[in-house]
Design an enzyme around this catalytic site. Structure first.
Site, mmCIF file in Angstrom:
data_model
loop_
_atom_site.group_PDB
_atom_site.id
_atom_site.type_symbol
_atom_site.label_atom_id
_atom_site.label_comp_id
_atom_site.label_asym_id
_atom_site.label_seq_id
_atom_site.Cartn_x
_atom_site.Cartn_y
_atom_site.Cartn_z
ATOM 1 N N ASN A 124 0.841 -1.198 0.000
ATOM 2 C CA ASN A 124 0.000 0.000 0.000
ATOM 3 C C ASN A 124 0.876 1.248 0.000
ATOM 4 O O ASN A 124 1.939 1.290 0.625
ATOM 5 C CB ASN A 124 -1.014 0.003 1.145
ATOM 6 C CG ASN A 124 -0.429 -0.248 2.521
ATOM 7 O OD1 ASN A 124 0.588 -0.907 2.667
ATOM 8 N ND2 ASN A 124 -1.069 0.298 3.535
ATOM 9 N N GLU A 182 0.309 5.151 0.686
ATOM 10 C CA GLU A 182 -0.645 6.160 1.169
ATOM 11 C C GLU A 182 -0.269 7.554 0.697
ATOM 12 O O GLU A 182 0.812 7.785 0.142
ATOM 13 C CB GLU A 182 -0.722 6.095 2.704
ATOM 14 C CG GLU A 182 -1.254 4.756 3.168
ATOM 15 C CD GLU A 182 -1.548 4.693 4.659
ATOM 16 O OE1 GLU A 182 -1.104 5.581 5.418
ATOM 17 O OE2 GLU A 182 -2.239 3.734 5.057
ATOM 18 N N CYS A 209 -4.087 0.636 -2.711
ATOM 19 C CA CYS A 209 -3.972 -0.588 -1.921
ATOM 20 C C CYS A 209 -2.888 -1.499 -2.515
ATOM 21 O O CYS A 209 -2.573 -1.430 -3.710
ATOM 22 C CB CYS A 209 -5.283 -1.364 -1.929
ATOM 23 S SG CYS A 209 -6.633 -0.571 -1.052
ATOM 24 N N GLU A 265 -2.983 -4.667 -3.184
ATOM 25 C CA GLU A 265 -3.460 -5.601 -4.217
ATOM 26 C C GLU A 265 -3.495 -4.925 -5.584
ATOM 27 O O GLU A 265 -3.064 -5.482 -6.595
ATOM 28 C CB GLU A 265 -4.873 -6.093 -3.877
ATOM 29 C CG GLU A 265 -4.991 -6.828 -2.553
ATOM 30 C CD GLU A 265 -5.310 -5.916 -1.377
ATOM 31 O OE1 GLU A 265 -4.762 -4.792 -1.295
ATOM 32 O OE2 GLU A 265 -6.122 -6.335 -0.537
ATOM 33 N N CYS A 307 -10.274 -5.139 0.237
ATOM 34 C CA CYS A 307 -11.409 -4.216 0.209
ATOM 35 C C CYS A 307 -12.239 -4.446 -1.055
ATOM 36 O O CYS A 307 -11.827 -5.144 -1.988
ATOM 37 C CB CYS A 307 -10.924 -2.764 0.286
ATOM 38 S SG CYS A 307 -10.290 -2.120 -1.277
ATOM 39 N N CYS A 328 -10.630 -3.497 -4.463
ATOM 40 C CA CYS A 328 -9.623 -4.475 -4.908
ATOM 41 C C CYS A 328 -10.289 -5.754 -5.398
ATOM 42 O O CYS A 328 -9.858 -6.349 -6.395
ATOM 43 C CB CYS A 328 -8.627 -4.764 -3.786
ATOM 44 S SG CYS A 328 -7.518 -3.370 -3.486
HETATM 45 N N1 THU Z 1 -5.409 -1.363 2.266
HETATM 46 C C1 THU Z 1 -4.832 -2.201 1.344
HETATM 47 O O1 THU Z 1 -3.670 -2.050 0.988
HETATM 48 N N2 THU Z 1 -5.597 -3.200 0.851
HETATM 49 C C2 THU Z 1 -6.906 -3.425 1.170
HETATM 50 O O2 THU Z 1 -7.546 -4.300 0.596
HETATM 51 C C3 THU Z 1 -7.544 -2.605 2.191
HETATM 52 C C4 THU Z 1 -6.779 -1.460 2.707
HETATM 53 C C5 THU Z 1 -4.598 -0.263 2.808
HETATM 54 C C6 THU Z 1 -5.009 1.102 2.342
HETATM 55 C C7 THU Z 1 -4.492 1.980 3.464
HETATM 56 O O3 THU Z 1 -3.150 2.318 3.213
HETATM 57 C C8 THU Z 1 -4.536 1.094 4.692
HETATM 58 O O4 THU Z 1 -4.691 -0.236 4.207
HETATM 59 C C9 THU Z 1 -5.656 1.412 5.655
HETATM 60 O O5 THU Z 1 -6.873 1.444 5.013
#
Ligand code: THU
Length: 138
Positions: A42, A44, A53, A55, A86, A89
């Site tokens: 991920n 941010e 994300c 994935e 999520c 994804c």
């Molecule tokens: N996140 C992912 O990388 N994958 C997911 O399927 C859900 C959320 C990350 C996004 C963000 O950086 C952190 O998790 C908190 O939401």
């Protein structure tokens, strides 16, 4: 490539996560049918909605390299709990590998789901892009 090896790859790339806002690191390892593995973490952003994300980072890397067919994706997160993907994804996974597997792990126990199991009613575009591109307005 075993499921355990794919999980190990996901754990390695999780270390590269850029997650200063949530502190929640995620790593994903995507196995293409070609046998190649694509990694994502991920990433941010101060503008939270700009976050990508793990994935989708892995899937975007793979598609950019010409891959379209995938077997499975392993996902891990820094809390050690099962890192369910999520909805966005899952929708992206449904585009490329609805029959593929999502491999998760918690306390050394692995669990495997199909993408379809996690998102049984994925959106699919049934329109005719050529028709809608030619629609006149006004
Ligand atoms: N996140 C992912 O990388 N994958 C997911 O399927 C859900 C959320 C990350 C996004 C963000 O950086 C952190 O998790 C908190 O939401």
């Amino acid at each position: 490539m075993t499921e355990q090896e794919l999980i190990a790859h996901a754990k390695q790339v999780m270390e590269r996560a850029y997650a200063p806002y949530s502190g929640f690191q995620v790593g994903a390892a995507l196995l293409a049918k070609s046998g190649a593995v694509y990694l994502g973490c991920n990433v941010e952003n101060a503008s939270y909605g700009a976050t990508i994300c793990a994935e989708r980072a892995a899937i975007s890397k793979a598609v950019s390299e010409g891959e379209r067919e995938f077997c499975a994706i392993a996902i891990v997160c820094s809390t050690g709990q099962k890192a369910y993907p999520c909805g966005i994804c899952l929708q992206v996974m449904s585009e490329f590998f609805p029959d593929g597997n999502v491999i998760l792990e918690e306390q050394g126990h692995m669990e495997v789901f199909s993408v379809r199991q996690l998102l049984p009613a994925a959106f699919s575009f049934k329109g005719d892009p050529e028709m809608s591109a030619g629609v006149m307005i006004g």
